[in-house]
Design a protein around this motif. Structure first.
Motif, mmCIF file in Angstrom:
data_model
loop_
_atom_site.group_PDB
_atom_site.id
_atom_site.type_symbol
_atom_site.label_atom_id
_atom_site.label_comp_id
_atom_site.label_asym_id
_atom_site.label_seq_id
_atom_site.Cartn_x
_atom_site.Cartn_y
_atom_site.Cartn_z
ATOM 1 N N UNK A 1 42.310 64.077 74.593
ATOM 2 C CA UNK A 1 43.314 65.020 75.112
ATOM 3 C C UNK A 1 44.741 64.549 74.840
ATOM 4 N N UNK A 2 44.951 63.246 74.972
ATOM 5 C CA UNK A 2 46.305 62.711 74.804
ATOM 6 C C UNK A 2 46.581 62.182 73.394
ATOM 7 N N UNK A 3 45.696 62.511 72.473
ATOM 8 C CA UNK A 3 45.906 62.079 71.088
ATOM 9 C C UNK A 3 44.758 61.225 70.582
ATOM 10 N N UNK A 4 45.009 60.542 69.472
ATOM 11 C CA UNK A 4 43.985 59.705 68.841
ATOM 12 C C UNK A 4 43.876 58.381 69.598
ATOM 13 N N UNK A 5 42.630 57.973 69.858
ATOM 14 C CA UNK A 5 42.399 56.712 70.569
ATOM 15 C C UNK A 5 41.384 55.877 69.795
ATOM 16 N N UNK A 6 41.611 54.559 69.786
ATOM 17 C CA UNK A 6 40.731 53.665 69.049
ATOM 18 C C UNK A 6 39.951 52.762 70.008
ATOM 19 N N UNK A 7 38.661 52.612 69.716
ATOM 20 C CA UNK A 7 37.776 51.745 70.490
ATOM 21 C C UNK A 7 37.269 50.639 69.558
ATOM 22 N N UNK A 8 37.290 49.414 70.059
ATOM 23 C CA UNK A 8 36.995 48.263 69.201
ATOM 24 C C UNK A 8 35.953 47.354 69.851
ATOM 25 N N UNK A 9 35.051 46.853 69.023
ATOM 26 C CA UNK A 9 34.173 45.750 69.428
ATOM 27 C C UNK A 9 34.448 44.570 68.512
ATOM 28 N N UNK A 10 34.683 43.401 69.115
ATOM 29 C CA UNK A 10 34.922 42.168 68.377
ATOM 30 C C UNK A 10 33.996 41.104 68.941
ATOM 31 N N UNK A 11 33.378 40.310 68.065
ATOM 32 C CA UNK A 11 32.444 39.328 68.597
ATOM 33 C C UNK A 11 32.143 38.192 67.653
ATOM 34 N N UNK A 12 31.131 37.417 68.055
ATOM 35 C CA UNK A 12 30.717 36.245 67.278
ATOM 36 C C UNK A 12 29.409 36.480 66.538
#
Length: 680
Positions: A440-451
């Protein structure tokens, strides 16, 4: 002084690795482990040693053959290393088989028996002969070596039977037959209580008369190991995928580096094989038991003996990810994942949800090693079929997973994904997932970072960590990384993620040096670092300098450690502990006290030259305070482990940590820590 201590300041990398494999064998010898688990550790030690010869020993022979005689930083030339490796491995193999013979007796006491041919009763003999006639015989290919039939090209690690035959004129003829890998090596046979088996090679060897038209004078089992380290001309390759496919075929032509052969008084086959494989005496190992103990891993899985295995433990589910929309949950707070204590299914579920979510515009992911039937791959393919922009970086150069990765790369391309086959001159070892969503409020990014690798199988027995976040700064950094890997974009500034080979080395040196400077000023200084291997000379030197200034340093290093701890005037403030247990330690966590403004990092990289200078790796700074507290608890329990923890001594040997009071097993207690941080 232990033989791995050559230079006063550094342990030799290869000899340190052998110390690690000895710790795996020690788990097989540990009476406190259930019987079938001990067999599994023995199987793992064999598999480890196979890869060590194919890669590390093969590489050292390449150096010798190229005339390279320079000493490494531990003070050993390639020839010195080979000499010491074979001396140490010879003792290790003896230990493996004395352990096997000991466990063999324990198996019999638990009604699990492995018979030799002469132990079979009449009923069992009849069954085995029938099985040989109807199944085994049909897939065997006996081969005689003469002027018209040269010695066959044998694949590395295949089990074979070498035979001396008597020719028509009384001459000795060499024959060979491969034990077919398409059949189960453990042949189940009837009779009595429990489980009874005979090894496939035993059945074949006892029926050789039916295969050759000559008299059998002698027969023994043997196995050859070949150099499998691939040399790729990436710069001159127009198509990296095709280049790697072609290089895989070269492995079967690799130089022989080890010959394992059944211990026998008859040396006629040995002499012939030695000549055929152009192998030196030092490379021959006489084996007093079944060659290749990896078959014990199959014995581990037999039904009905649960009491002989570790008690099953169920991974904890993350409540927010189970009870609500995953994107909403990640938007509320950063979520920490610790496998296998917490379920890897959350990551699979996230990619699967993204694949069908109409708001998701793009998915980008870096894959290093995936499973044979990867649900991650299936979800990415489905996302592409649903019209989403899917970019997948598949590292084709992941050693011994090249063939699997090539297959999945092609499957992803068929589904419509953009597939990038790595970067010339570098391996992509970073573990990163980026999901771009229109909200609704624009583009959003979701991230997974790991080992850890995005592998649903190894996630059950590798300890790995990761963070799910929707913080904009992580999303910006992740976008920058993918743009760098898919194009020629060079990142100028990153906020929370540090990348190798650009600046990860410099960042680590800065963090260590900052603690050193704080200690010089009389301030409290502290470093805790957990990793798989510590080899990099520059970082070791920085750690020595920090120790000299009074920085207290704890290193949790599972495998190779070239740093010498506890040496007065050099490293008296450094303690190194190794955890070898039920799960393979694979997580990388780094802590720096920073004058009380404590900093935590999670990383995909070990502290090795190859990781810092020859791979694409990530190290991520942790911002969430709850995650910091959990990481602190995790590091604390590792450092207190006195059940599976071994402490590295200044002479290069490892001893069990002292048990003073409470017994602490980190891998058991980590389930409790996960429960603690996942309560409502």
């Amino acid at each position: 002084m232990n033989e791995i201590m050559i230079n006063d300041n550094y342990f030799n990398r290869e000899l340190s690795w052998l110390e690690f494999n000895q710790r795996v064998i020690d788990e097989a010898k540990d009476n406190s482990n259930p019987l079938l688990e001990r067999l599994k550790f023995l199987s793992i030690s064999t598999s480890n040693l196979d890869e060590f010869f194919m890669v590390r020993v093969g590489t050292i022979y390449d150096q010798i053959n190229a005339g390279f005689g320079k000493k490494d930083f531990s003070g050993l030339t390639p020839k010195d290393q080979i000499k010491k490796i074979f001396e140490k491995v010879r003792v290790m193999v003896g230990d493996q088989y004395s352990t096997y013979n000991h466990l063999y007796d324990h198996l019999g006491a638990r009604n699990i028996r492995i018979f030799t041919y002469d132990m079979l009763n009449e009923e069992q003999l009849k069954f085995v002969k029938e099985y040989y006639k109807k199944v085994i015989y049909l897939v065997l290919t006996p081969m005689v070596i003469d002027s018209g039939r040269p010695f066959p090209l044998l694949h590395s690690k295949t089990l074979n039977i070498g035979i001396i035959l008597e020719g028509l004129r009384g001459e000795e003829i060499l024959g060979t037959i491969q034990v077919p890998s398409v059949l189960d090596r453990l042949v189940a046979i009837p009779g009595g209580e429990g489980e009874n088996f005979i090894l496939l090679e035993e059945v074949i060897k006892s029926n050789l008369d039916e295969l050759f038209g000559f008299k059998i004078l002698s027969s023994i089992f043997y196995r050859i190991t070949k150099n499998a380290d691939l040399t790729l001309d990436e710069e001159g390759a127009e198509d990296l995928l095709e280049t790697i496919e072609a290089s895989l075929k070269q492995r079967k032509w690799g130089m022989s580096v080890r010959l394992e052969i059944e211990d026998s008084n008859d040396l006629r086959v040995v002499k012939r094989l030695k000549k055929e494989f152009e192998i030196d005496e030092e490379q021959i190992f006489l084996i007093t038991g079944p060659i290749d103990l990896t078959f014990l891993n199959n014995l581990y899985g037999i039904n009905g003996f649960d009491s002989l295995r570790f008690e099953k433990k169920k991974s904890i589910s993350i409540k927010e990810l189970d009870n609500e929309d995953m994107f909403q949950a990640i938007s509320k707070r950063d979520i920490f994942l610790h496998h296998p204590f917490e379920s890897f299914s959350s990551i699979v579920k996230l990619v699967e949800q993204a694949a069908i979510d109409p708001k998701v515009l793009a998915i980008k992911q870096a894959l290093y090693r995936v499973s044979g039937h990867s649900p991650i791959i299936s979800a990415l393919a489905k996302a592409a079929e649903n019209g989403k922009q899917v970019t997948v970086l598949v590292e084709l150069k992941a050693r011994f997973d090249e063939k699997n990765n090539i297959f999945w790369a092609r499957e992803l391309e068929k589904a419509g994904c953009h597939v990038i086959y790595g970067v010339i001159g570098l391996k992509i070892h970073s573990k990163i997932l980026l999901i771009v969503r229109k909200e609704r409020n624009g583009i959003k990014r979701y991230v997974h970072l790991g080992s850890g690798n995005y592998n649903d199988v190894t996630a059950r027995f590798y300890t790995d960590i990761g963070i799910l976040t929707a913080r904009p700064e992580y999303g910006e950094d992740a976008t920058t990384i993918f743009n760098m890997l898919s194009g020629y974009f060079k990142p100028e500034k990153m906020s929370k993620i540090t990348i190798a080979p650009m600046n990860l080395r410099n960042k680590l040196e800065f963090l260590i040096d900052r603690e050193t400077e704080n200690a010089k000023r009389g301030k409290q200084a502290r470093i805790i670092a957990k990793m798989n291997s510590l080899v990099d000379r520059k970082l070791i030197t920085s750690l020595y300098m920090a120790s000299k200034e009074g920085v207290k340093i704890d290193l949790i290093v599972r495998g190779i450690c070239c740093l010498v701890p506890g040496e007065l005037g050099l490293s008296e403030n450094i303690r190194v502990i190794s955890i070898v247990g039920r799960y393979l330690e694979h997580s990388r966590i780094h802590y720096f006290y920073n004058k009380g403004n404590e900093e935590f990092y999670i990383s995909s990289a070990d502290w090795m030259y190859r990781n810092l200078d020859k791979r694409v790796e990530t190290m991520t700074q942790v911002e969430d305070n709850n995650i910091k507290e959990e990481l602190k608890d995790i590091l604390d329990v590792y450092m207190r482990d006195n059940v599976k923890g071994r402490v590295l001594l200044p002479n290069g040997s490892y001893v069990r940590a002292d048990i003073n009071g409470e017994r602490v097993s980190a891998q058991d207690m980590l389930f409790d820590i996960s429960e603690k941080y996942n309560k409502d």
